[in-house]
Design an enzyme around this catalytic site. Structure first.
Site, short mmCIF file in Angstrom:
data_model
loop_
_atom_site.label_atom_id
_atom_site.label_comp_id
_atom_site.label_asym_id
_atom_site.label_seq_id
_atom_site.Cartn_x
_atom_site.Cartn_y
_atom_site.Cartn_z
N HIS A 121 -6.84 -6.41 0.99
CA HIS A 121 -5.68 -5.59 0.65
C HIS A 121 -4.52 -5.90 1.60
O HIS A 121 -4.70 -5.99 2.81
CB HIS A 121 -6.08 -4.12 0.76
CG HIS A 121 -5.03 -3.14 0.40
ND1 HIS A 121 -4.22 -3.26 -0.72
CD2 HIS A 121 -4.63 -1.99 1.01
CE1 HIS A 121 -3.41 -2.23 -0.78
NE2 HIS A 121 -3.62 -1.45 0.25
N SER A 154 0.84 -1.19 0.00
CA SER A 154 0.00 0.00 0.00
C SER A 154 0.88 1.25 0.00
O SER A 154 1.76 1.37 -0.84
CB SER A 154 -0.97 -0.04 1.19
OG SER A 154 -2.01 0.91 1.02
N GLN A 181 -7.45 5.61 -7.61
CA GLN A 181 -7.40 6.81 -6.80
C GLN A 181 -6.82 7.95 -7.63
O GLN A 181 -5.76 7.81 -8.24
CB GLN A 181 -6.55 6.60 -5.55
CG GLN A 181 -6.52 7.83 -4.64
CD GLN A 181 -5.53 7.72 -3.51
OE1 GLN A 181 -4.60 6.91 -3.59
NE2 GLN A 181 -5.71 8.51 -2.48
N LYS A 193 4.42 2.01 -2.11
CA LYS A 193 4.92 3.19 -2.82
C LYS A 193 6.34 3.49 -2.36
O LYS A 193 7.23 3.78 -3.16
CB LYS A 193 4.03 4.40 -2.54
CG LYS A 193 2.54 4.25 -2.76
CD LYS A 193 1.81 5.54 -2.41
CE LYS A 193 0.35 5.34 -2.04
NZ LYS A 193 -0.46 4.74 -3.07
N GLU A 213 -3.69 13.56 -0.12
CA GLU A 213 -3.90 12.74 1.07
C GLU A 213 -2.73 12.84 2.04
O GLU A 213 -2.90 12.98 3.25
CB GLU A 213 -4.12 11.28 0.67
CG GLU A 213 -4.38 10.37 1.86
CD GLU A 213 -4.68 8.93 1.45
OE1 GLU A 213 -4.57 8.05 2.32
OE2 GLU A 213 -5.01 8.68 0.27
#
Length: 550
Positions: free
Chosen positions: A373, A243, A284, A247, A292
């Site tokens: 997830h 998640s 997204q 990244k 965010e």
């Protein structure tokens, strides 16, 4: 994007995937094994330094106001001056150009090693102390060793979410639990960023959290290098995360060439997926990911609504990892993660891997059953073990695979207008200094046969084969005159059958099959090309396409 979900409490039993399952799963390609010569040349090894291209003179970076709009992915083989690279040795400085673009427009600058980095490595902990320009910062990471006698390879697990740590340790690698928030804290405004990185470079630094997290791991490797290599091996480092930490893992591997194996999981927007593909996929949004958290650099704010203006995209960041090990794990069942765009990034970056002779050092795997997830997925266990053996333990040589689920099947042909060159092994040969011979040309006139009138077409095919199936990409090129329709004929090998096709019509599924253009790709300008492709069962090797124009 942050998706709140705990890990699965139970693990499924890994089962062999049958050929039928391969057909359902979508496109799969297995690339060739690394040769002994490639291994001897260091294809499998991490670099000895953080940035091999630090001495490359990069010039010609575009300004924000001069960026053209281009819906296609930028050509990773084209230098800033417009020239194409021709040798594998050219990649080092071409990578340096991509790095500068990525820092300027996407991540913000990741500074080089600070003036002073010290610390300690024990069997349970790593401490890092940094001093630079009169400023200081300190952070630490927990260490878990596998059984056996060191020194051990190690995998940095970002934020506690990544590849299965039990599998990592069972394979013989240590686990370094890295808290990225100690280096770059989430929940802070862009003009008041906090953490060990910003204590050194200032709270208003334009560098985003992902590059800051990468800087922190680089400093951990600095300390391991200074430790005498009695506990951990600095030349056998991996990184993983899921998640938002996926990244981070991706950025860490992109920017530090000492990372031998990079393993991002379900990284989503601001991770592996191409920026240009995110708006059309329903992932997204870029503005949401940018707003965010300050993951991306401040400069990226200019592109949240116009990614087609970016002079770089994530397929080139995938390429920046080459020729080192890269294992991208993705979830095709959550569109918000952008898995189709991630597969395109992997396919685009894989072209650089192949051009460098390291095509089997990259794996992209989204062929998994539905699940929560960041869950540990049984389908990834065997390739995880294979990658650790190959790139960290250096005891294996399993080829990488591109294995996409049919729900998130990316097609590179839809996103590029460039071709993959054949790069020579050595530096390009300079022109000879000896003058050409002075012999006069022959007096005999050339034959008077007129040249062909043009209007025809040619076709070439590239096949990615795996056990039980294949994917074929076919390029149709017009001759000396434009054409307004084409037919490509191929005779499939016995037992082969077409199961899926895109950007063309077909006359059948077995034997001699004619592929004809669809409405949007029948007209081709003189010397120009278009592509179509198909997936099949059996073997696709040895097919010879012929092309005729309408």
């Amino acid at each position: 994007m942050i998706i709140r979900s705990g890990r699965s409490s139970t693990r499924s039993v890994l089962v062999a995937l049958a050929v039928a399952a391969l057909t359902i799963a979508g496109s799969v390609s297995v690339v060739a094994r690394t040769t002994t010569a490639q291994a001897a040349a260091g294809v499998l090894a991490a670099a000895a330094v953080e940035d091999e291209g630090a001495d490359c003179a990069v010039s010609g970076l575009p300004d924000l106001g001069s960026l053209p709009t281009n819906a296609k992915l930028p050509d990773p083989f084209k230098k800033l001056n417009g020239a194409a690279i021709t040798a594998k040795s050219d990649w080092r400085c071409r990578r340096a150009e991509i790095k500068e673009l990525a820092e300027k427009f996407v991540f913000g600058e990741k500074p080089a090693k600070p003036a002073t980095v010290t610390g300690t490595v024990s069997t349970t902990n790593i401490t890092v102390n940094v001093s630079h320009n009169g400023r200081n910062s300190t952070f630490s990471a927990r260490v878990e060793l596998p059984s056996g006698t060191g020194p051990f390879p190690a995998v940095v697990v970002v934020g506690g979410f990544g590849a299965d740590t039990a599998t990592i340790k069972a394979a013989g690698a240590a686990v370094i639990s890295y808290d990225p928030l100690a280096v770059g804290r989430e929940g802070t405004p862009r003009n008041n960023k906090q953490g060990a990185f910003y204590s050194i470079y200032g709270s208003s630094s334009g560098t985003g959290l992902l590059a800051a997290w990468g800087w922190g791991v680089s400093r951990i490797i600095d300390v391991i290098e200074q430790s005498g290599n009695t506990i951990l091996k600095p030349d056998a480092m991996g990184v993983t995360g899921c998640s938002r930490y996926g990244k981070g893992a991706f950025a860490i591997g992109v920017f530090d060439q000492r990372i031998a194996l990079t393993m991002p999981i379900e990284s989503g927007s601001a991770g592996v997926p191409i920026f240009r593909g995110i708006p059309g996929e329903g992932a997204q949004s870029l503005s949401s990911a940018y707003g965010e958290q300050p993951w991306l650099g401040d400069a990226f704010g200019s592109f949240t609504g116009s990614p087609n203006r970016l002079p770089v995209d994530t397929h080139e960041m995938v390429a920046m990892v080459a020729p080192r090990g890269l294992f991208i794990m993705d979830n095709p069942h959550i569109a918000n993660l952008g898995p189709r765009s991630a597969s395109v990034a992997a396919l685009g970056g894989a072209e650089v891997y192949k051009a460098l002779g390291a095509g089997d050092n990259i794996t992209y795997w989204s062929d998994v059953q539905d699940g929560s997830h960041c869950a540990n997925r049984p389908e990834w266990r065997t390739p995880l073990q294979n990658n650790i053996r190959k790139f960290l333990l250096k005891t294996g040589n399993e080829p990488g695979v591109i294995r996409m689920h049919s729900k998130a099947l990316g097609r590179l042909a839809d996103w590029r207008d460039w071709q993959t060159p054949v790069l020579v092994d050595g530096p390009t040969t300079p022109p000879p200094t000896t003058p050409p011979p002075t012999t006069p040309p022959p007096t005999t006139l050339p034959p008077t046969t007129p040249p062909p009138t043009g209007g025809g077409c040619t076709a070439t095919v590239s096949v990615n084969q795996w056990t039980g199936g294949f994917v074929a990409a076919v390029r149709v090129t017009a001759g000396a005159a434009p054409i307004n329709g084409w037919t490509v004929t191929m005779t499939l090998p016995p037992g082969a059958s077409v199961t899926n096709i895109w950007s063309a019509n077909r006359s059948g599924t077995t034997g001699t099959v004619q592929f004809t253009n669809v409405a949007y790709n029948g007209s081709i300008g003189a010397g120009q090309s278009t592509e179509f492709g198909y997936q099949g069962t059996g073997t696709g090797a040895g097919v010879t396409p012929t092309c005729s124009a309408a």
